[in-house]
Scaffold this active site. Structure first.
Site, PDB file in Angstrom:
ATOM      1  N   TYR A  23       0.825  -1.210   0.000  1.00 31.58           N
ATOM      2  CA  TYR A  23       0.000   0.000   0.000  1.00 31.58           C
ATOM      3  C   TYR A  23       0.858   1.259   0.000  1.00 31.58           C
ATOM      4  O   TYR A  23       0.749   2.089   0.891  1.00 31.58           O
ATOM      5  CB  TYR A  23      -0.941   0.000   1.208  1.00 31.58           C
ATOM      6  CG  TYR A  23      -1.959  -1.116   1.117  1.00 31.58           C
ATOM      7  CD1 TYR A  23      -3.162  -0.909   0.433  1.00 31.58           C
ATOM      8  CD2 TYR A  23      -1.711  -2.367   1.660  1.00 31.58           C
ATOM      9  CE1 TYR A  23      -4.088  -1.934   0.313  1.00 31.58           C
ATOM     10  CE2 TYR A  23      -2.634  -3.404   1.536  1.00 31.58           C
ATOM     11  CZ  TYR A  23      -3.808  -3.177   0.868  1.00 31.58           C
ATOM     12  OH  TYR A  23      -4.724  -4.183   0.739  1.00 31.58           O
ATOM     13  N   TYR A 150     -11.603  -8.308   7.083  1.00 31.53           N
ATOM     14  CA  TYR A 150     -10.480  -8.294   6.138  1.00 31.53           C
ATOM     15  C   TYR A 150     -10.110  -9.741   5.813  1.00 31.53           C
ATOM     16  O   TYR A 150      -9.902 -10.557   6.718  1.00 31.53           O
ATOM     17  CB  TYR A 150      -9.256  -7.565   6.712  1.00 31.53           C
ATOM     18  CG  TYR A 150      -8.097  -7.615   5.740  1.00 31.53           C
ATOM     19  CD1 TYR A 150      -8.081  -6.781   4.623  1.00 31.53           C
ATOM     20  CD2 TYR A 150      -7.061  -8.535   5.900  1.00 31.53           C
ATOM     21  CE1 TYR A 150      -7.047  -6.863   3.693  1.00 31.53           C
ATOM     22  CE2 TYR A 150      -6.030  -8.622   4.971  1.00 31.53           C
ATOM     23  CZ  TYR A 150      -6.030  -7.780   3.875  1.00 31.53           C
ATOM     24  OH  TYR A 150      -5.014  -7.869   2.952  1.00 31.53           O
ATOM     25  N   ASP A 251     -11.990 -17.603   8.996  1.00 32.04           N
ATOM     26  CA  ASP A 251     -10.677 -17.122   8.565  1.00 32.04           C
ATOM     27  C   ASP A 251      -9.829 -16.866   9.809  1.00 32.04           C
ATOM     28  O   ASP A 251      -9.970 -15.838  10.462  1.00 32.04           O
ATOM     29  CB  ASP A 251     -10.855 -15.851   7.724  1.00 32.04           C
ATOM     30  CG  ASP A 251      -9.525 -15.271   7.252  1.00 32.04           C
ATOM     31  OD1 ASP A 251      -8.467 -15.734   7.717  1.00 32.04           O
ATOM     32  OD2 ASP A 251      -9.555 -14.340   6.421  1.00 32.04           O
TER      33      ASP A 251
HETATM   34  C1  LIG Z   1      -3.510 -11.165   6.411  1.00 33.55           C
HETATM   35  C2  LIG Z   1      -4.821 -11.791   6.315  1.00 33.55           C
HETATM   36  C3  LIG Z   1      -5.247 -12.395   5.113  1.00 33.55           C
HETATM   37  C4  LIG Z   1      -4.400 -12.390   3.851  1.00 33.55           C
HETATM   38  O1  LIG Z   1      -3.218 -13.090   4.007  1.00 33.55           O
HETATM   39  P1  LIG Z   1      -1.988 -12.793   2.999  1.00 33.55           P
HETATM   40  O2  LIG Z   1      -0.968 -13.822   3.362  1.00 33.55           O
HETATM   41  O3  LIG Z   1      -1.550 -11.396   3.271  1.00 33.55           O
HETATM   42  O4  LIG Z   1      -2.497 -12.967   1.609  1.00 33.55           O
HETATM   43  C5  LIG Z   1      -6.496 -12.985   5.103  1.00 33.55           C
HETATM   44  N1  LIG Z   1      -7.284 -13.000   6.192  1.00 33.55           N
HETATM   45  C6  LIG Z   1      -6.903 -12.451   7.357  1.00 33.55           C
HETATM   46  C7  LIG Z   1      -7.818 -12.525   8.545  1.00 33.55           C
HETATM   47  C8  LIG Z   1      -5.665 -11.814   7.470  1.00 33.55           C
HETATM   48  O5  LIG Z   1      -5.304 -11.250   8.626  1.00 33.55           O
END
Ligand SMILES: *Cc1c(COP(=O)(O)O)cnc(C)c1O
Length: 434
Positions: A23, A150, A251
């Site tokens: 970014y 995110y 996630d």
């Molecule tokens: C950082 C993150 C991602 C993306 O992971 P990258 O390795 O940067 O592609 C996805 N989900 C969550 C919750 C994250 O913190």
């Protein structure tokens, strides 16, 4: 070009001319520091300063830098083979890691898909959900998620990031339109109000026939606002998705492996998702590796119908060196009693950050497990704050109004005290200067 080491000035010159940062812009440069080496919780800059790390290189470096055991695991594997294709081959590091993941993750997640980064693990999860419905003879492609989430920077991952703070305006023509429930309001340790889940439940009911999966970050919404929400919200989401047969994707790329005080944040609500994404924390900050776990039902359904296979297969899938380090990292978590490490972090962060509450300009201080957050009234200017942190001997990287830390688990009480003191002094200095 010669093979001589580059001087600090040469590194900075080449970087400024040619290298993108996260970014970042080539027109207005944020301050950039050349880091030469790192050990334990310490980052050594080429300019001679030593900083205490508060970021674990974005949640990842759980055991600190340059760890002898992790180095040994990587070196031993590289002495055999750094990488080999995963089509038609398997190997011990992948088997060892998969066995650990199945054993430790919430019950019922028995199938492991390895990939190379968090965003890809999310793409894989979303594809699994779509292919699951395809196998059942239905076309379902929409995802339901919650605001302020995110999930990464690739296209599908981007589409489930917060529509305001994410990249939806810029890429709106190119990303899939998804469904967004209101952000949960009830705090992790606050009072639970059932109404908190109304917006989610309403969207789930209205769009039931279109929804392929629900995706969320359990308990801690990270990059979207460092918000800790109530476990009952997660319980409600699990019950409602289960009742409708809609897969739930958790996630845990940031929260996995103990950061919130439980090995997986799902455990705070005692739930098992259908699909689980792991990344960042998985390989202890050594190599890029991610995994998407799923239930037997999801896997068997996908494989039971045309085309009979799951349609994904990255070149570096199951990279043996990354898997060897990740497996060793999990063993170290257990050997080091991660739960008491994180409890100690939590206590030290509570103690160390408490004085920030008395500073005008600080809106709120909150701590969960090994995560400490100082939320400001106004956004902080990285151009001023980052060099100030460095002057105070600490490494933090705030975004917006959020100054946050998730130090390596090996940090001592003294490390955390010095980290918090550095932050406190920077706050006083910067707010006075403003
Ligand atoms: C950082 C993150 C991602 C993306 O992971 P990258 O390795 O940067 O592609 C996805 N989900 C969550 C919750 C994250 O913190």
């Amino acid at each position: 070009m010669s093979t001589q080491p580059l001087s600090m000035q040469e590194i900075l010159r080449i970087d400024q001319q040619h290298i993108w940062h996260p970014y970042a812009s080539f027109q207005s440069h944020n301050p950039l520091f050349v880091v030469d080496r790192a050990e334990g919780v310490h980052l050594h800059l080429a300019s001679g300063e030593t900083l205490i790390d508060g970021m674990s290189s974005w949640w990842s470096t759980l055991h600190g830098y340059n760890h002898p055991e992790l180095n040994a695991a990587a070196q031993a594997q590289m002495g055999k083979m750094a990488h080999v294709m995963f089509g038609g081959f398997t190997h011990e590091p992948a088997a060892r890691l998969a066995a650990h993941l199945v054993r430790l993750s919430p019950d019922g997640l028995n199938k492991v898909f390895f990939s190379d980064s968090g965003s890809v693990a999310v793409e894989v999860a979303l594809k699994m959900a779509i292919q699951y419905w395809h196998a059942k003879g239905q076309t379902r492609t929409r995802m339901l998620t919650i605001k302020r989430g995110y999930h990464g920077d690739t296209f599908a991952a981007m589409s489930v990031c917060d529509p305001v703070t994410g990249m939806h305006t810029l890429f709106s023509e190119a990303i899939m339109p998804q469904l967004f429930a209101e952000q949960p309001r009830c705090r992790f340790d606050g009072h639970w109000d059932e109404k908190d889940a109304d917006s989610f439940l309403q969207l789930l009911e209205t769009h039931e026939q279109d929804i392929a999966a629900v995706i969320l970050e359990p308990i801690v919404q990270g990059t979207g606002g460092m918000h800790f929400y109530h476990p009952n919200y997660l319980k409600t989401v699990r019950e409602a998705t289960e009742a409708r047969g809609i897969p739930l994707i958790a996630d845990e790329i940031a929260t996995g492996f103990g950061r919130t005080g439980r090995l997986f944040a799902c455990e705070h609500a005692d739930i098992t998702p259908d699909i689980l994404c792991l990344g960042k924390t998985l390989s202890a900050g050594y190599l890029t590796l991610a995994a998407t776990l799923c239930s037997d039902t999801v896997a068997e359904t996908i494989c039971s119908a045309e085309p009979g296979v799951f349609m994904h297969g990255p070149t570096f899938m199951g990279n043996p060196t990354a898997c060897a380090v990740a497996a060793r990292s999990i063993e170290l978590l257990e050997e080091h009693h991660w739960a008491s490490q994180v409890q100690n972090l939590e206590r030290a962060l509570q103690r160390g950050l408490a004085p920030c509450r008395d500073i005008a300009g600080v809106r709120e201080v909150r701590v969960l497990g090994g995560i400490g957050v100082v939320e400001m009234d106004e956004p902080v200017d990285l151009k001023l704050w980052q060099p100030a942190f460095v002057r105070h001997g600490i490494w933090l990287r705030p975004f917006g109004r959020l100054i946050y830390m998730m130090p390596p688990y090996i940090s001592t009480e003294d490390d955390i005290a010095r980290l918090c003191e550095g932050l406190l002094n920077t706050l006083k200095e910067q707010l006075r200067a403003a």
